[in-house]
Design an enzyme around this catalytic site. Sequence first.
Site, mmCIF file in Angstrom:
data_model
loop_
_atom_site.group_PDB
_atom_site.id
_atom_site.type_symbol
_atom_site.label_atom_id
_atom_site.label_comp_id
_atom_site.label_asym_id
_atom_site.label_seq_id
_atom_site.Cartn_x
_atom_site.Cartn_y
_atom_site.Cartn_z
ATOM 1 N N TYR A 51 -4.891 -14.261 -5.591
ATOM 2 C CA TYR A 51 -4.983 -13.480 -4.352
ATOM 3 C C TYR A 51 -6.300 -13.802 -3.641
ATOM 4 O O TYR A 51 -7.371 -13.787 -4.259
ATOM 5 C CB TYR A 51 -4.917 -11.975 -4.621
ATOM 6 C CG TYR A 51 -3.567 -11.473 -5.107
ATOM 7 C CD1 TYR A 51 -2.428 -12.272 -5.061
ATOM 8 C CD2 TYR A 51 -3.425 -10.187 -5.598
ATOM 9 C CE1 TYR A 51 -1.197 -11.805 -5.498
ATOM 10 C CE2 TYR A 51 -2.188 -9.711 -6.035
ATOM 11 C CZ TYR A 51 -1.088 -10.526 -5.988
ATOM 12 O OH TYR A 51 0.127 -10.057 -6.425
ATOM 13 N N SER A 206 5.861 -4.547 2.940
ATOM 14 C CA SER A 206 4.756 -5.062 3.761
ATOM 15 C C SER A 206 4.407 -4.147 4.940
ATOM 16 O O SER A 206 3.849 -4.612 5.940
ATOM 17 C CB SER A 206 5.071 -6.480 4.264
ATOM 18 O OG SER A 206 5.011 -7.386 3.190
HETATM 19 P P1 NAP Z 1 3.266 -3.342 0.502
HETATM 20 O O1 NAP Z 1 2.575 -2.463 -0.470
HETATM 21 O O2 NAP Z 1 4.736 -3.270 0.608
HETATM 22 O O3 NAP Z 1 2.664 -3.142 1.959
HETATM 23 C C1 NAP Z 1 1.283 -3.092 2.150
HETATM 24 C C2 NAP Z 1 0.984 -3.077 3.627
HETATM 25 O O4 NAP Z 1 1.580 -1.929 4.218
HETATM 26 C C3 NAP Z 1 -0.506 -2.934 3.881
HETATM 27 O O5 NAP Z 1 -1.138 -4.181 3.886
HETATM 28 C C4 NAP Z 1 -0.535 -2.264 5.228
HETATM 29 O O6 NAP Z 1 -0.306 -3.292 6.199
HETATM 30 C C5 NAP Z 1 0.717 -1.402 5.217
HETATM 31 N N1 NAP Z 1 0.442 -0.005 4.831
HETATM 32 C C6 NAP Z 1 0.203 0.484 3.598
HETATM 33 N N2 NAP Z 1 0.037 1.817 3.637
HETATM 34 C C7 NAP Z 1 0.175 2.182 4.916
HETATM 35 C C8 NAP Z 1 0.110 3.429 5.584
HETATM 36 N N3 NAP Z 1 -0.104 4.574 4.931
HETATM 37 N N4 NAP Z 1 0.302 3.451 6.932
HETATM 38 C C9 NAP Z 1 0.542 2.302 7.610
HETATM 39 N N5 NAP Z 1 0.605 1.090 7.028
HETATM 40 C C10 NAP Z 1 0.430 1.029 5.687
HETATM 41 O O7 NAP Z 1 2.908 -4.871 0.231
HETATM 42 P P2 NAP Z 1 1.882 -5.595 -0.720
HETATM 43 O O8 NAP Z 1 0.502 -5.059 -0.611
HETATM 44 O O9 NAP Z 1 2.045 -7.051 -0.493
HETATM 45 O O10 NAP Z 1 2.433 -5.260 -2.155
HETATM 46 C C11 NAP Z 1 1.806 -4.362 -3.032
HETATM 47 C C12 NAP Z 1 1.189 -5.093 -4.175
HETATM 48 O O11 NAP Z 1 2.196 -5.694 -4.962
HETATM 49 C C13 NAP Z 1 0.289 -6.278 -3.790
HETATM 50 O O12 NAP Z 1 -0.942 -5.896 -3.285
HETATM 51 C C14 NAP Z 1 0.242 -7.008 -5.096
HETATM 52 O O13 NAP Z 1 -0.661 -6.375 -5.960
HETATM 53 C C15 NAP Z 1 1.661 -6.836 -5.592
HETATM 54 N N6 NAP Z 1 2.536 -7.995 -5.306
HETATM 55 C C16 NAP Z 1 2.979 -8.701 -6.370
HETATM 56 C C17 NAP Z 1 3.803 -9.781 -6.187
HETATM 57 C C18 NAP Z 1 4.273 -10.540 -7.400
HETATM 58 O O14 NAP Z 1 4.838 -11.629 -7.255
HETATM 59 N N7 NAP Z 1 4.054 -10.010 -8.568
HETATM 60 C C19 NAP Z 1 4.217 -10.169 -4.900
HETATM 61 C C20 NAP Z 1 3.762 -9.401 -3.831
HETATM 62 C C21 NAP Z 1 2.929 -8.314 -4.041
HETATM 63 P P3 NAP Z 1 -1.115 -3.530 7.538
HETATM 64 O O15 NAP Z 1 -1.693 -4.850 7.355
HETATM 65 O O16 NAP Z 1 -0.021 -3.534 8.539
HETATM 66 O O17 NAP Z 1 -2.146 -2.468 7.719
#
Ligand code: NAP
Length: 305
Positions: A51, A206
């Site tokens: 990351y 996302s």
């Molecule tokens: P997510 O949790 O589905 O979405 C996160 C995004 O949602 C943030 O960057 C923010 O985007 C928005 N957000 C979050 N809370 C909010 C709120 N209260 N109000 C408005 N917008 C909000 O996506 P993710 O961060 O990619 O996934 C979570 C975690 O899963 C990652 O950080 C990682 O640790 C893990 N992951 C693992 C894999 C794997 O292959 N194992 C793949 C992907 C992710 P904005 O930029 O729009 O503010």
Amino acid sequence: METRRVGSLGVSVVGLGCNNFGGRLDEERTRAVIDAALGEGITLFDTADNYGNTRSEEFLGRILEGRRDGVVLATKFGGWREDLGREGGARPEYVREAAEASLRRLRTDRIDLYQLHTPDETTPIADTLGALDELVREGKVREIGCSNFTAAELRQADGAARASGGARFVSVQNELNLLATDDVDDGLSKAARLGMAYIPYFPLASGLLAGKFRRGEPLPAGTRVAGWPAERRDEQLTDATWDRIEELTRFAEERGHSLLELAFAWLLTKEPVASVIAGATAPEQVAANVAASRWRPPASEIAYP
Ligand code: NAP
């Protein structure tokens, strides 16, 4: 904050996904998000060696210095490595090399949950498990998990660990959210049967499930989704996606709740989900997510979506 088990670890039911760190967020903004998470009682931090091209781990190492003992640090190895131009893979020698590098970047003597980021078809899983078991025995890793595993791959890995008597994967991290539900009948149900914890990734799709996007309106500037290349936006933001977002929003509002609350509740009422590791780009998002996670309807009430 409520905690649940991931093997021997107790983790907060809202965790912090750390894949924005070192990419879209510089160190100062990362620190603000991490400080907010700690202030809200979040203890699980989920990162990976790739990351932010290793910066996520570096930032976490510096920012958590002096506060390390209060958190559960989960990281991953084996995923895409920009510097190598390929996946790191899961060969035993590489597992050790990757773990030592993560320990250095995280400025710690142990990784609480060490996860294989993605299956490596070229390495027998028993060999990878053997290398991970050594790290556990040495105290460098407390528990091991996997990610992007199908039910069949989970079964195979569990069988290999049981046959050897060594460490077994105590968790699986796969994509699961209200816009991507396929894993309910695959990884999630298999994890339940094997007694593993489940950590859904992209829990808010996302940000599409955060309630800030409306069909026909400009995508709010600075959001992750607005920054997607046009091709990805076209692929993801189809009429079917907007229909579903609107349907889910109505479903939540009819019950006096928000789409964001529904996104958390839907995951947290599913066995064996341990923690919702939503990513965040600002302290306010962390606070909103923790507040949203407090709605815990009976699973039957939200079974439909
Ligand atoms: P997510 O949790 O589905 O979405 C996160 C995004 O949602 C943030 O960057 C923010 O985007 C928005 N957000 C979050 N809370 C909010 C709120 N209260 N109000 C408005 N917008 C909000 O996506 P993710 O961060 O990619 O996934 C979570 C975690 O899963 C990652 O950080 C990682 O640790 C893990 N992951 C693992 C894999 C794997 O292959 N194992 C793949 C992907 C992710 P904005 O930029 O729009 O503010």
